[in-house]
Scaffold this active site. Structure first.
Site, mmCIF file in Angstrom:
data_model
loop_
_atom_site.group_PDB
_atom_site.id
_atom_site.type_symbol
_atom_site.label_atom_id
_atom_site.label_comp_id
_atom_site.label_asym_id
_atom_site.label_seq_id
_atom_site.Cartn_x
_atom_site.Cartn_y
_atom_site.Cartn_z
ATOM 1 N N ASP A 273 28.814 2.233 18.618
ATOM 2 C CA ASP A 273 29.397 3.429 18.017
ATOM 3 C C ASP A 273 29.661 4.432 19.140
ATOM 4 O O ASP A 273 28.723 4.981 19.729
ATOM 5 C CB ASP A 273 28.430 4.003 16.981
ATOM 6 C CG ASP A 273 28.843 5.377 16.467
ATOM 7 O OD1 ASP A 273 30.046 5.688 16.524
ATOM 8 O OD2 ASP A 273 27.957 6.122 15.989
ATOM 9 N N ILE A 274 30.932 4.668 19.447
ATOM 10 C CA ILE A 274 31.312 5.584 20.514
ATOM 11 C C ILE A 274 31.546 6.960 19.902
ATOM 12 O O ILE A 274 32.562 7.195 19.222
ATOM 13 C CB ILE A 274 32.573 5.098 21.255
ATOM 14 C CG1 ILE A 274 32.394 3.660 21.753
ATOM 15 C CG2 ILE A 274 32.907 6.030 22.416
ATOM 16 C CD1 ILE A 274 33.666 3.048 22.313
ATOM 17 N N GLY A 275 30.605 7.872 20.118
ATOM 18 C CA GLY A 275 30.707 9.213 19.578
ATOM 19 C C GLY A 275 31.070 10.223 20.642
ATOM 20 O O GLY A 275 31.170 9.899 21.834
ATOM 21 N N ILE B 35 27.039 7.314 23.106
ATOM 22 C CA ILE B 35 27.412 5.950 22.724
ATOM 23 C C ILE B 35 26.133 5.280 22.237
ATOM 24 O O ILE B 35 25.134 5.246 22.959
ATOM 25 C CB ILE B 35 27.990 5.163 23.914
ATOM 26 C CG1 ILE B 35 29.229 5.870 24.465
ATOM 27 C CG2 ILE B 35 28.324 3.734 23.515
ATOM 28 C CD1 ILE B 35 29.699 5.312 25.803
ATOM 29 N N ALA C 204 36.448 6.441 12.121
ATOM 30 C CA ALA C 204 35.910 5.094 11.906
ATOM 31 C C ALA C 204 34.404 5.126 11.678
ATOM 32 O O ALA C 204 33.862 4.297 10.932
ATOM 33 C CB ALA C 204 36.245 4.208 13.103
ATOM 34 N N ASP C 205 33.706 6.076 12.301
ATOM 35 C CA ASP C 205 32.267 6.184 12.081
ATOM 36 C C ASP C 205 31.958 6.623 10.656
ATOM 37 O O ASP C 205 30.963 6.178 10.056
ATOM 38 C CB ASP C 205 31.636 7.139 13.088
ATOM 39 C CG ASP C 205 32.293 8.517 13.112
ATOM 40 O OD1 ASP C 205 33.447 8.660 12.640
ATOM 41 O OD2 ASP C 205 31.656 9.469 13.627
ATOM 42 N N ARG C 206 32.819 7.472 10.077
ATOM 43 C CA ARG C 206 32.631 7.895 8.689
ATOM 44 C C ARG C 206 32.800 6.713 7.745
ATOM 45 O O ARG C 206 32.045 6.580 6.766
ATOM 46 C CB ARG C 206 33.622 9.013 8.342
ATOM 47 C CG ARG C 206 33.474 10.259 9.193
ATOM 48 C CD ARG C 206 34.537 11.298 8.884
ATOM 49 N NE ARG C 206 34.288 11.949 7.603
ATOM 50 C CZ ARG C 206 35.088 12.890 7.089
ATOM 51 N NH1 ARG C 206 36.186 13.260 7.746
ATOM 52 N NH2 ARG C 206 34.810 13.446 5.923
ATOM 53 N N ASP D 165 25.839 13.177 8.354
ATOM 54 C CA ASP D 165 25.706 12.680 9.727
ATOM 55 C C ASP D 165 25.602 13.884 10.657
ATOM 56 O O ASP D 165 26.559 14.641 10.815
ATOM 57 C CB ASP D 165 26.916 11.817 10.079
ATOM 58 C CG ASP D 165 26.731 11.054 11.380
ATOM 59 O OD1 ASP D 165 25.850 11.434 12.178
ATOM 60 O OD2 ASP D 165 27.469 10.080 11.606
ATOM 61 N N THR E 96 27.344 15.778 16.994
ATOM 62 C CA THR E 96 28.184 16.816 17.583
ATOM 63 C C THR E 96 28.758 17.715 16.494
ATOM 64 O O THR E 96 28.826 18.933 16.642
ATOM 65 C CB THR E 96 29.325 16.176 18.387
ATOM 66 O OG1 THR E 96 28.775 15.231 19.311
ATOM 67 C CG2 THR E 96 30.097 17.230 19.150
#
Length: 266
Positions: free
Chosen positions: A8-10, A14, A110-112, A131, A134
């Protein structure tokens, strides 16, 4: 024995998880430095594998989501080099097993989507995912399974750093609970304002969101916390059904499984 690697690249971190079937056997966080090279990431990832006794040749599935496009290609190059595998990159057109009700489905992070898929499979619906990273992101799932949108607010860490940066006399403080909600000094006043302010923002937003869910389902809503900063907020409220720091990684695992099964049927 084979492994699935989920990444998961946030915007800040990461997050990496190695799965053996549906269990995470090793996880890791590193900074999302935008000028990181593929060679640097490969070295860091190789060290992670070595320290956790993971044979990289046994990794035969990769699933990835990203909200940092400048890092995506860099990390994909690294993953291909290390594992000789093509990652599934969650995005528009990826099969998820849920209906997405959003004005422009391609605009949903995409993370959502990964979080929504994980909640649907692990907890059921209706549900609200919060979530805390950031940004503080609220996502709403109802029966269907159907993702119906959510809300995005600033993250507590970003906000605390902004007030320090934009003021002359307010110091940077540790985001922990002060001795009282009424601060007796500047540090405690800042801690109170941020910690309890964010707690009540989250509680208030959750209450408001629930009013938009069908009245027959409101009492059934499960509120799930995730994200790297959830540990700051969750001890100070009782609204959460569960805290799952690995929710996004589980969503990536489930999405990979859905797409593999669909491809096998074709």
């Amino acid at each position: 024995m084979s492994f699935l690697l989920a990444i998961d690249i946030g915007n800040t971190n990461i997050t990496v998880g190695v799965f053996l079937r549906d269990k995470i056997i090793a996880d890791w966080r590193l900074s999302s430095r935008i000028n990181k090279t593929s060679d640097e990431f490969s070295l860091e990832l190789s060290n992670f594998f070595t320290s956790n006794d993971i044979d990289k040749t046994k990794i035969n599935e990769l699933s990835l989501c990203s909200v940092v496009p400048t890092l995506t290609d860099t990390i994909v190059v690294s993953l291909k080099s290390l594992t000789n595998q093509e990652p599934l990159i969650v995005g528009p057109g990826t099969r998820t097993g849920i209906q997405i009700n959003y004005d422009r489905t391609q605009d949903v992070g995409a993370d959502r989507i990964a979080n929504a898929v994980a909640v649907n499979h692990i907890y059921g619906n209706p549900a609200i995912v919060i979530d805390m990273g950031t940004a503080t992101v609220f996502d709403v799932m109802i029966k269907g399974p159907k993702y119906i949108g959510g809300a995005i607010a600033p993250g507590i860490q970003v906000s605390a750093e902004a007030i320090t940066r934009e003021t002359s006399q307010l110091p940077k403080v540790e985001l922990v609970a002060p001795s009282s909600v009424i601060g007796k000094n500047t540090i405690e006043s800042i801690q109170s304002g941020f910690l309890y302010g964010f707690v009540h923002m989250i509680e208030g937003m959750t209450k408001r969101i629930k009013t938009k869910i069908h009245k027959n389902e409101r009492d059934l809503v499960k509120v799930i916390a995730t994200g790297g900063l959830a540990h700051i907020i969750t001890p100070h409220t009782n609204i959460f059904y569960d805290v799952n720091k690995d929710l996004t990684l589980h969503g990536l695992r489930i999405i990979k499984d859905i797409n593999q099964k669909d491809n096998a049927v074709k």
